[in-house]
Write an enzyme that holds these catalytic residues in place. Structure first.
Site, PDB file in Angstrom:
ATOM      1  N   HIS A 180      35.623  99.716  58.428  1.00 28.13           N
ATOM      2  CA  HIS A 180      35.719  98.892  56.948  1.00 28.13           C
ATOM      3  C   HIS A 180      35.352 100.695  56.449  1.00 28.13           C
ATOM      4  O   HIS A 180      34.456  99.927  56.227  1.00 28.13           O
ATOM      5  CB  HIS A 180      34.951  97.625  56.845  1.00 28.13           C
ATOM      6  CG  HIS A 180      35.147  96.975  56.401  1.00 28.13           C
ATOM      7  ND1 HIS A 180      34.907  97.809  54.128  1.00 28.13           N
ATOM      8  CD2 HIS A 180      34.939  96.026  54.925  1.00 28.13           C
ATOM      9  CE1 HIS A 180      34.416  97.392  53.514  1.00 28.13           C
ATOM     10  NE2 HIS A 180      34.590  95.734  54.256  1.00 28.13           N
ATOM     11  N   GLU A 186      40.733 100.457  54.884  1.00 26.94           N
ATOM     12  CA  GLU A 186      39.982 100.412  55.963  1.00 26.94           C
ATOM     13  C   GLU A 186      41.224 100.021  57.370  1.00 26.94           C
ATOM     14  O   GLU A 186      42.537  99.874  56.699  1.00 26.94           O
ATOM     15  CB  GLU A 186      39.861  98.993  55.949  1.00 26.94           C
ATOM     16  CG  GLU A 186      38.294  99.286  54.637  1.00 26.94           C
ATOM     17  CD  GLU A 186      37.806  97.236  54.199  1.00 26.94           C
ATOM     18  OE1 GLU A 186      38.413  96.568  55.075  1.00 26.94           O
ATOM     19  OE2 GLU A 186      37.673  96.888  53.640  1.00 26.94           O
TER      20      GLU A 186
HETATM   21  C1  BG6 Z   1      36.652  93.658  51.848  1.00 30.54           C
HETATM   22  C2  BG6 Z   1      37.689  92.128  52.031  1.00 30.54           C
HETATM   23  O1  BG6 Z   1      37.209  94.031  53.362  1.00 30.54           O
HETATM   24  O2  BG6 Z   1      35.505  93.801  52.299  1.00 30.54           O
HETATM   25  C3  BG6 Z   1      36.977  91.639  50.169  1.00 30.54           C
HETATM   26  O3  BG6 Z   1      39.131  92.861  51.283  1.00 30.54           O
HETATM   27  C4  BG6 Z   1      35.201  92.011  50.282  1.00 30.54           C
HETATM   28  O4  BG6 Z   1      37.745  90.676  50.594  1.00 30.54           O
HETATM   29  C5  BG6 Z   1      34.623  93.676  51.208  1.00 30.54           C
HETATM   30  O5  BG6 Z   1      34.428  91.520  49.164  1.00 30.54           O
HETATM   31  C6  BG6 Z   1      33.441  92.999  51.837  1.00 30.54           C
HETATM   32  O6  BG6 Z   1      33.469  92.347  52.044  1.00 30.54           O
HETATM   33  P1  BG6 Z   1      31.344  92.112  52.571  1.00 30.54           P
HETATM   34  O7  BG6 Z   1      31.341  90.655  53.259  1.00 30.54           O
HETATM   35  O8  BG6 Z   1      31.009  93.002  52.788  1.00 30.54           O
HETATM   36  O9  BG6 Z   1      31.053  91.609  51.050  1.00 30.54           O
END
Ligand code: BG6
Length: 287
Positions: free
Chosen positions: A155, A258
């Site tokens: 990510h 990502e």
């Molecule tokens: C992204 C998602 O990969 O991660 C989003 O597509 C999400 O929907 C974002 O808001 C962050 O997620 P988190 O759990 O780290 O707040």
């Protein structure tokens, strides 16, 4: 701490006390430097010498056991996104990983290997190679007796000069789920530009993605192997305000592109099988 010190390589790898008193590893090479926390095997920093950091880190991130780090490269396994009663994006980013190898490679790059302590089926290893580029590899082996289905995602949060001016290319003609509208769409644009919240899960794409950033005068390249999904995310104004570990204005300086295998691309491994997700992050100067 003592046993970890055996992974130090003078001039290249040092074990440090990172933010929040957490254990981290600092890496130096001829071309670049980086930092990785044992919490989540989380790369929080990578940058080429003389260049702006490649990865974005939130100034409000938690650095606390049991909480995810906001920015850098969260390792997402074994599920992507929310799951009722369970942590968003799986447990791998919340776990304390074991460092199992640190090597100075013949070309001067440094490779670190981390292992996720067992938590159910699946042996999970994450390798980080810091050199002219950053290479990150997530290897899942089905060490159980049943089929193993899961999702993976690296990510990556990128540091950019101005969200209003960047262009993301490489996804033209690819179908995606728009998580903002809930629609299934096909990308008909040559480039993605940002003027509101973007949260898209692109499916069936192995393509390299390029982020052109005229403000920082560079293009970031996200090259991948063994990844059929790409997620593009910027929370924009309202969602930024709702995230306690993210500054209200930080959406201006970041974008997530990502690489993973999620949704329809989620792998299933038969016993003994292995899958590798490999991503290489690079940058080139814009003339
Ligand atoms: C992204 C998602 O990969 O991660 C989003 O597509 C999400 O929907 C974002 O808001 C962050 O997620 P988190 O759990 O780290 O707040």
């Amino acid at each position: 701490m003592n046993t970890l010190n055996s992974y130090e390589i003078p001039g290249h790898v040092s074990i440090i006390e990172g933010q929040g008193g957490l254990c981290a590893i600092r890496i130096e090479t001829e071309w670049s430097s980086a930092e990785v926390y044992l919490l989540g095997a989380h790369v929080t920093r990578f940058g080429k010498k003389g260049e702006a950091p490649l990865l974005f880190m939130s100034g409000l991130s938690d650095f606390q056991a049991g909480k995810p780090i906001r920015g850098g490269v969260p390792v997402i396994y074994p599920w992507f996104g929310p799951r009722e009663g369970l942590p968003s994006h799986g447990f791998a980013r919340l776990a304390e990983w074991d460092l199992t190898e640190s090597t100075l490679l013949p070309d001067g790059a440094v490779r670190l290997v981390f292992k996720l302590p067992p938590n159910g089926p699946g042996e999970v290893v994450f390798a980080v190679t810091v050199g002219r580029t950053l290479v990150i590899e997530l290897v899942v082996t089905n060490d159980g007796a049943e089929d193993l289905a899961f999702e993976t995602c690296l990510h990556t949060y990128f540091n950019i000069g101005d969200i209003h001016r960047i262009e993301v290319s490489g996804l033209h003609g690819v179908r995606y789920i728009d998580k903002v509208s809930g629609e299934q769409l096909c990308d008909s644009h040559d480039v993605i530009r940002f003027s509101g919240e973007v949260d898209r899960v692109y499916q069936d794409t192995d393509a390299t993605v390029e982020i052109r950033d005229p403000a920082l005068k560079r293009a970031i390249l996200v090259r991948k192997n063994g990844s059929h999904s790409t997620i593009v995310w910027n929370p924009w104004i309202e969602k930024s305000k709702r995230m306690p570990d993210f500054g209200d204005e930080e959406y201006l300086k970041m974008v997530c592109v990502e690489s993973g295998n999620v949704g329809d691309n989620a792998p299933t491994l038969t016993p003994g099988d292995q899958s590798t997700l490999r991503v290489e992050l690079d940058s080139v100067a814009l003339g």
